[in-house]
Design an enzyme around this catalytic site. Structure first.
Site, PDB file in Angstrom:
ATOM      1  CG  ASN A  68      -0.446   0.696   2.404  1.00 41.35           C
ATOM      2  OD1 ASN A  68      -0.482   1.919   2.491  1.00 41.35           O
ATOM      3  ND2 ASN A  68       0.101  -0.080   3.342  1.00 41.35           N
ATOM      4  CB  ALA A  69       1.830   3.782  -1.962  1.00 41.15           C
ATOM      5  CB  CYS A 128       5.804  10.545   8.841  1.00 41.82           C
ATOM      6  SG  CYS A 128       4.393   9.807   9.654  1.00 41.82           S
ATOM      7  CB  ILE A 189       7.573  -4.411  11.885  1.00 41.08           C
ATOM      8  CG1 ILE A 189       6.819  -5.443  11.067  1.00 41.08           C
ATOM      9  CG2 ILE A 189       8.686  -4.989  12.673  1.00 41.08           C
ATOM     10  CD1 ILE A 189       7.684  -6.197  10.043  1.00 41.08           C
ATOM     11  N   GLY A 242       1.504  -9.346   9.789  1.00 40.41           N
ATOM     12  CA  GLY A 242       1.032 -10.603   9.206  1.00 40.41           C
ATOM     13  C   GLY A 242       0.240 -11.505  10.115  1.00 40.41           C
TER      14      GLY A 242
HETATM   15  C1  LIG Z   1      -3.701   0.085   4.109  1.00 39.69           C
HETATM   16  C2  LIG Z   1      -2.762   0.264   5.265  1.00 39.69           C
HETATM   17  C3  LIG Z   1      -2.714   1.502   5.930  1.00 39.69           C
HETATM   18  C4  LIG Z   1      -1.845   1.700   7.003  1.00 39.69           C
HETATM   19  N1  LIG Z   1      -1.835   2.919   7.652  1.00 39.69           N
HETATM   20  C5  LIG Z   1      -1.029   3.100   8.745  1.00 39.69           C
HETATM   21  C6  LIG Z   1      -1.060   4.325   9.475  1.00 39.69           C
HETATM   22  O1  LIG Z   1      -1.848   5.239   9.197  1.00 39.69           O
HETATM   23  N2  LIG Z   1      -0.200   4.454  10.524  1.00 39.69           N
HETATM   24  C7  LIG Z   1       0.659   3.445  10.905  1.00 39.69           C
HETATM   25  O2  LIG Z   1       1.410   3.613  11.866  1.00 39.69           O
HETATM   26  N3  LIG Z   1       0.671   2.265  10.245  1.00 39.69           N
HETATM   27  C8  LIG Z   1      -0.144   2.062   9.173  1.00 39.69           C
HETATM   28  N4  LIG Z   1      -0.138   0.852   8.517  1.00 39.69           N
HETATM   29  C9  LIG Z   1       0.751  -0.244   8.997  1.00 39.69           C
HETATM   30  C10 LIG Z   1      -0.008  -1.241   9.885  1.00 39.69           C
HETATM   31  O3  LIG Z   1      -0.553  -0.615  11.037  1.00 39.69           O
HETATM   32  C11 LIG Z   1       0.906  -2.417  10.316  1.00 39.69           C
HETATM   33  O4  LIG Z   1       2.014  -1.899  11.025  1.00 39.69           O
HETATM   34  C12 LIG Z   1       1.445  -3.215   9.123  1.00 39.69           C
HETATM   35  O5  LIG Z   1       0.479  -3.300   8.085  1.00 39.69           O
HETATM   36  C13 LIG Z   1       1.869  -4.644   9.511  1.00 39.69           C
HETATM   37  O6  LIG Z   1       0.782  -5.385  10.037  1.00 39.69           O
HETATM   38  P1  LIG Z   1      -0.148  -6.367   9.147  1.00 39.69           P
HETATM   39  O7  LIG Z   1       0.775  -7.239   8.337  1.00 39.69           O
HETATM   40  O8  LIG Z   1      -0.984  -7.119  10.139  1.00 39.69           O
HETATM   41  O9  LIG Z   1      -0.985  -5.488   8.260  1.00 39.69           O
HETATM   42  C14 LIG Z   1      -1.003   0.628   7.430  1.00 39.69           C
HETATM   43  C15 LIG Z   1      -1.069  -0.614   6.771  1.00 39.69           C
HETATM   44  C16 LIG Z   1      -1.926  -0.815   5.712  1.00 39.69           C
HETATM   45  C17 LIG Z   1      -1.976  -2.170   5.047  1.00 39.69           C
END
Ligand SMILES: Cc1cc2nc3c(=O)[nH]c(=O)nc-3n(C[C@H](O)[C@H](O)[C@H](O)COP(=O)(O)O)c2cc1C
Length: 300
Positions: A68-69, A128, A189, A242
């Site tokens: 995602n971006a 950021c 992370i 994950g």
């Molecule tokens: C679509 C999306 C948006 C995210 N937005 C933020 C955010 O606003 N702030 C933040 O600290 N992390 C953000 N993250 C990171 C997640 O909180 C998390 O650290 C990361 O996705 C790893 O966990 P996961 O594999 O369970 O998704 C975002 C991740 C995704 C996929």
């Protein structure tokens, strides 16, 4: 059976929380599941002013995950405070607000505004771009990590969670820098920088070219980093990266996490968080674990 955990004096009824940016501010999911079941809801990142985010497309599927971006699109503090905080206070769960900014002043502005809000903890996203330091993320420079932690702590009324970036050579250096700056808790992370190319269009899959990789593909990296950080600092850790099932959550807890966040799994299965709460309870029953805290860092 005790599932309560304590993060810097804040007691969570269980260790399961949402990962920032994957659960909105809870309202969409609240229609489907009982938010009272969760240890905490972590909001998506909020900045002092609205951020438009990156050009589209912003997401792409990858093996075992996604890139995602989004670019931290958010409506800014004023809308957030009026719309999202009152929604979340209806539930018996802890509220953790994720904060983003491009300068130290941006972060402090939000942290100060949140000081009189009914919010339990602040999570500072340091992935950021630091505009004053040439755009390199705050979280990729130990001096910047320590400095931003110290500044935020000066103004914060709630305990401060520093959310670490995995896009570094040695995450324990960043963890120690956050601890030296006075962090109360660490979360890790955030996403790993990745890239995907659409071979048919001969173009990048997301307009930003690079994006953050999340989902089960990153889990072994995340577990390794949680283990390393748990052995490098004294602070409690919120582990993520994950987690799809209760088994994944238990793995993070055994590696040293006191609590866990569920992110990408919510897109795949909106009930994932509550199922993970129930699955952890089932694991504890099966193995006769009376107190979840016995599991934290139990694998040395
Ligand atoms: C679509 C999306 C948006 C995210 N937005 C933020 C955010 O606003 N702030 C933040 O600290 N992390 C953000 N993250 C990171 C997640 O909180 C998390 O650290 C990361 O996705 C790893 O966990 P996961 O594999 O369970 O998704 C975002 C991740 C995704 C996929």
């Amino acid at each position: 059976m005790n599932t309560k955990v304590n993060l810097a004096g804040v007691e969570l009824k269980n260790p399961v929380m949402t990962a920032s940016g994957t659960f909105g501010s809870g309202a969409e999911y609240g229609e489907m599941l009982d938010l009272n079941r969760l240890g905490a809801v972590v909001t998506k990142g909020v900045a002092n002013i609205p951020w438009p985010g990156n050009p589209t497309p912003r997401i792409a599927e990858t093996y075992g995950g996604m890139i995602n971006a989004i670019g931290l699109q958010n409506p800014g503090y004023d809308v957030f405070a009026k719309r999202d905080i009152p929604y979340l206070t209806q539930f018996d769960t802890k509220i953790i607000v994720n904060v983003c900014g491009k300068t130290t002043e941006d972060y402090i502005d939000v942290v100060e505004k949140l000081s009189d809000q009914p919010v339990d903890m602040l999570e500072i996203n340091i992935s950021c771009p630091n505009v004053k330091e040439g755009g390199i993320a705050f979280g990729q420079d130990p001096k910047a990590v320590e400095a931003i932690t110290r500044e935020v702590k000066k103004y914060a009324k709630q305990p401060v969670i520093m959310k670490l970036s995995p896009n570094v050579t040695d995450i324990t250096v960043m963890a120690k820098a956050a601890e030296a700056g006075g962090a109360d808790v660490l979360s890790l992370i955030n996403t790993l920088t990745g890239m995907k190319i659409d071979i048919h269009k001969r173009a990048f899959a997301v307009a930003n070219k690079t994006g953050g990789l999340s989902g089960p593909a990153i889990k072994p990296v995340a577990v390794r980093m949680v283990y390393q950080v748990a052995n490098a600092v004294k602070l409690p850790i919120i582990g993520m990266g994950g987690i799809m099932t209760a088994d994944d959550a238990v793995e993070f807890i055994l590696a040293g996490a006191t609590a866990v966040s569920v992110g990408t799994a919510n897109f795949h299965n909106p009930y994932a968080t509550v199922e993970i709460v129930e699955g952890i309870e089932a694991y504890m029953k099966k193995y006769h674990v009376d107190d979840i805290n016995e599991l934290v860092g139990a694998v040395k």
